[in-house]
Design a protein around this motif. Structure first.
Motif, mmCIF file in Angstrom:
data_model
loop_
_atom_site.group_PDB
_atom_site.id
_atom_site.type_symbol
_atom_site.label_atom_id
_atom_site.label_comp_id
_atom_site.label_asym_id
_atom_site.label_seq_id
_atom_site.Cartn_x
_atom_site.Cartn_y
_atom_site.Cartn_z
ATOM 1 N N PHE A 1 -57.152 131.506 -9.071
ATOM 2 C CA PHE A 1 -57.468 132.708 -8.296
ATOM 3 C C PHE A 1 -57.001 133.978 -8.997
ATOM 4 C CE2 PHE A 1 -56.804 129.267 -5.204
ATOM 5 C CZ PHE A 1 -58.069 129.232 -4.617
ATOM 6 N N GLY A 2 -56.284 133.825 -10.117
ATOM 7 C CA GLY A 2 -55.729 134.980 -10.807
ATOM 8 C C GLY A 2 -54.368 135.390 -10.296
ATOM 9 N N ASN A 3 -53.747 134.557 -9.431
ATOM 10 C CA ASN A 3 -52.379 134.829 -8.983
ATOM 11 C C ASN A 3 -51.411 134.551 -10.129
ATOM 12 O OD1 ASN A 3 -53.391 135.296 -6.367
ATOM 13 N ND2 ASN A 3 -53.230 133.120 -5.866
ATOM 14 N N CYS A 4 -50.459 135.439 -10.328
ATOM 15 C CA CYS A 4 -49.524 135.341 -11.451
ATOM 16 C C CYS A 4 -48.183 134.832 -10.948
ATOM 17 C CB CYS A 4 -49.358 136.711 -12.110
ATOM 18 S SG CYS A 4 -50.898 137.366 -12.794
ATOM 19 N N LYS A 5 -47.821 133.614 -11.353
ATOM 20 C CA LYS A 5 -46.611 132.962 -10.893
ATOM 21 C C LYS A 5 -45.475 133.257 -11.866
ATOM 22 C CE LYS A 5 -49.272 129.102 -8.928
ATOM 23 N NZ LYS A 5 -48.740 128.999 -7.548
ATOM 24 N N PHE A 6 -44.382 133.784 -11.343
ATOM 25 C CA PHE A 6 -43.224 134.114 -12.166
ATOM 26 C C PHE A 6 -42.257 132.930 -12.234
ATOM 27 C CE2 PHE A 6 -44.954 138.254 -11.417
ATOM 28 C CZ PHE A 6 -44.594 138.999 -12.528
ATOM 29 N N ASN A 7 -41.254 133.055 -13.066
ATOM 30 C CA ASN A 7 -40.276 131.995 -13.291
ATOM 31 C C ASN A 7 -39.002 132.191 -12.491
ATOM 32 O OD1 ASN A 7 -39.522 134.283 -14.716
ATOM 33 N ND2 ASN A 7 -38.624 133.148 -16.434
ATOM 34 N N CYS A 8 -39.069 132.960 -11.397
ATOM 35 C CA CYS A 8 -37.888 133.236 -10.587
ATOM 36 C C CYS A 8 -38.324 133.693 -9.202
ATOM 37 C CB CYS A 8 -37.022 134.308 -11.249
ATOM 38 S SG CYS A 8 -37.895 135.877 -11.522
ATOM 39 N N PRO A 9 -37.419 133.680 -8.219
ATOM 40 C CA PRO A 9 -37.747 134.141 -6.875
ATOM 41 C C PRO A 9 -37.912 135.655 -6.814
ATOM 42 C CG PRO A 9 -35.797 132.705 -6.884
ATOM 43 C CD PRO A 9 -36.071 133.095 -8.307
ATOM 44 N N PRO A 10 -38.554 136.159 -5.743
ATOM 45 C CA PRO A 10 -38.738 137.614 -5.612
ATOM 46 C C PRO A 10 -37.434 138.396 -5.658
ATOM 47 C CG PRO A 10 -40.133 136.461 -4.041
ATOM 48 C CD PRO A 10 -39.239 135.432 -4.659
ATOM 49 N N ASP A 11 -36.354 137.829 -5.096
ATOM 50 C CA ASP A 11 -35.088 138.566 -5.058
ATOM 51 C C ASP A 11 -34.494 138.782 -6.437
ATOM 52 O OD1 ASP A 11 -35.308 138.739 -2.361
ATOM 53 O OD2 ASP A 11 -33.781 137.242 -1.888
ATOM 54 N N GLU A 12 -34.960 138.040 -7.442
ATOM 55 C CA GLU A 12 -34.492 138.291 -8.804
ATOM 56 C C GLU A 12 -35.322 139.371 -9.491
ATOM 57 O OE1 GLU A 12 -33.564 135.092 -11.351
ATOM 58 O OE2 GLU A 12 -32.857 133.785 -9.741
ATOM 59 N N GLY B 1 -42.212 126.450 -7.896
ATOM 60 C CA GLY B 1 -40.763 126.503 -7.988
ATOM 61 C C GLY B 1 -40.128 126.401 -6.619
ATOM 62 N N THR B 2 -39.059 127.120 -6.418
ATOM 63 C CA THR B 2 -38.396 127.176 -5.123
ATOM 64 C C THR B 2 -38.698 128.537 -4.491
ATOM 65 O OG1 THR B 2 -36.416 127.846 -6.335
ATOM 66 C CG2 THR B 2 -36.572 125.543 -5.712
ATOM 67 N N GLY B 3 -39.975 128.717 -4.140
ATOM 68 C CA GLY B 3 -40.416 130.004 -3.601
ATOM 69 C C GLY B 3 -40.444 131.087 -4.647
ATOM 70 N N PHE B 4 -40.837 130.735 -5.881
ATOM 71 C CA PHE B 4 -40.879 131.716 -6.955
ATOM 72 C C PHE B 4 -41.883 132.827 -6.642
ATOM 73 C CE2 PHE B 4 -39.285 129.014 -10.804
ATOM 74 C CZ PHE B 4 -38.059 128.887 -10.173
ATOM 75 N N ALA B 5 -41.633 133.982 -7.234
ATOM 76 C CA ALA B 5 -42.457 135.157 -6.976
ATOM 77 C C ALA B 5 -43.871 134.976 -7.524
ATOM 78 C CB ALA B 5 -41.816 136.382 -7.615
ATOM 79 N N GLU B 6 -44.837 135.498 -6.776
ATOM 80 C CA GLU B 6 -46.218 135.570 -7.250
ATOM 81 C C GLU B 6 -46.731 136.991 -7.052
ATOM 82 O OE1 GLU B 6 -49.229 132.780 -6.049
ATOM 83 O OE2 GLU B 6 -47.802 131.098 -6.059
ATOM 84 N N LEU B 7 -47.361 137.485 -8.098
ATOM 85 C CA LEU B 7 -48.086 138.747 -8.011
ATOM 86 C C LEU B 7 -49.522 138.398 -7.648
ATOM 87 C CD1 LEU B 7 -48.230 141.857 -8.505
ATOM 88 C CD2 LEU B 7 -48.855 141.301 -10.880
ATOM 89 N N VAL B 8 -49.983 138.900 -6.528
ATOM 90 C CA VAL B 8 -51.301 138.520 -6.026
ATOM 91 C C VAL B 8 -52.107 139.766 -5.672
ATOM 92 C CG1 VAL B 8 -50.351 136.392 -5.060
ATOM 93 C CG2 VAL B 8 -50.587 138.392 -3.582
ATOM 94 N N ILE B 9 -53.399 139.588 -5.603
ATOM 95 C CA ILE B 9 -54.286 140.550 -4.961
ATOM 96 C C ILE B 9 -55.117 139.759 -3.965
ATOM 97 C CG2 ILE B 9 -56.265 142.087 -5.230
ATOM 98 C CD1 ILE B 9 -55.160 142.971 -7.885
ATOM 99 N N ARG B 10 -54.948 140.031 -2.714
ATOM 100 C CA ARG B 10 -55.683 139.284 -1.706
ATOM 101 C C ARG B 10 -57.173 139.628 -1.812
ATOM 102 N NH1 ARG B 10 -55.204 139.650 4.834
ATOM 103 N NH2 ARG B 10 -56.580 137.873 5.291
ATOM 104 N N GLY B 11 -57.947 138.617 -2.202
ATOM 105 C CA GLY B 11 -59.373 138.819 -2.397
ATOM 106 C C GLY B 11 -59.754 139.186 -3.814
ATOM 107 N N GLY B 12 -58.780 139.169 -4.731
ATOM 108 C CA GLY B 12 -59.069 139.523 -6.119
ATOM 109 C C GLY B 12 -58.117 138.827 -7.073
ATOM 110 N N SER B 13 -58.210 139.164 -8.355
ATOM 111 C CA SER B 13 -57.400 138.550 -9.389
ATOM 112 C C SER B 13 -56.334 139.520 -9.870
ATOM 113 C CB SER B 13 -58.281 138.128 -10.578
ATOM 114 O OG SER B 13 -57.494 137.791 -11.693
#
Length: 277
Positions: free
Chosen positions: A185-196, A241-253
């Protein structure tokens, strides 16, 4: 029978055919082969391996053991014929892998797999009375992930006495937050949780234009994907991961909108007060 997933950088048609056939001959079934062929295969392998092991959790009852193989072995001259192979258990699930610290870093960090059993091919083949002529071919082959790694997994599963050395997984330099996986979907998965990435309500993300320009965009945090307004960028706790951060666009990439690839670091420093990468 053990379900087998094979993460490997040997992914051409010829390699896939040989891997599938050899593993089928050893285990009675062919593996699911996942390509490690992107711009940063170690980052992709690390998060994918972590996700494979975490997917064996929360089954609601007894499950079945699995095997995950990982081959990612750049020939950098540090080892005589490439990096050695190792294995470890996560509960009843076996992982046999090249000893690639960066690819193993997330299971070390998130699952507490701090040590693995490292093997020497010649020592293992000699100890298990492998035919000396065939053993020499396996020791010197270019395609060790075909000839040796499946054998190692088979012998470990069978409970054979495989010589190995318990070895700590080295800590690797902190890459900071990087994109480790981009899904379909073009979601970008990071290697750490959002709080990091940030303790605040938003985070600044670099957006790279086709002309090479870079601008920083303020992206808001949301608790889940459906809370992100349509056609808007958001930072959420994702599925990896354990709720790792994702940069998303709802409906887009998000990958297309921000010009991102696996291995990119669009958030150059943690933006929480007092934190540093």
């Amino acid at each position: 029978m053990y379900p087998i997933t094979y993460l490997t950088d040997c992914v051409g048609g010829n390699a896939r055919a040989r891997l599938s056939t050899r593993i089928g001959a050893l285990f009675g079934q062919s593996p699911t082969i996942i390509a490690l062929d992107g711009p940063d295969p170690e980052a992709f392998a690390g998060l994918t391996l972590l996700d494979c092991l975490r997917s064996t959790e929360s089954l609601g009852g007894p499950g079945h053991p699995t095997i995950t193989l990982l081959n990612l072995a750049p020939r950098d001259g540090h080892w005589p014929n490439g990096v050695p192979f190792c294995f470890f258990w996560y509960g009843e699930h076996l992982v046999a892998s090249t000893f690639t610290p960066r690819a193993l870093d997330l299971v070390r960090r998130e699952l507490g797999i701090t040590e693995v059993q490292v093997t020497d091919i010649a020592e293992v083949l000699a100890a298990l009375d492998f035919d000396p002529i065939e053993a020499e071919r396996i020791i010197t082959t270019q395609f060790r992930s075909l000839w040796y790694l499946p054998l190692l997994a088979r012998w470990v599963v069978d409970g054979r006495a495989v010589p190995s050395s318990l070895t700590a997984i080295p800590e690797v330099p902190d890459d900071g937050p990087i994109v480790s996986v981009i899904d379909n979907f073009g979601n970008c998965k990071f290697n750490c949780p959002p709080d990091e990435l940030t303790l605040g309500p938003s985070v600044r993300v670099a957006r790279r234009g086709a002309d090479g320009s870079t601008e920083y965009v303020e992206v808001s945090r949301y608790p889940h994907l459906t809370a992100v307004p349509r056609n808007t960028a958001g930072l959420i706790p994702g599925s990896s991961g354990t709720g790792f951060a994702e940069l998303v666009i709802r409906g887009g990439s998000a990958a297309a909108e921000f010009g991102l690839q696996v291995g990119d670091a669009p958030i150059p420093a943690r933006q929480a007060v007092g934190a540093a990468c």
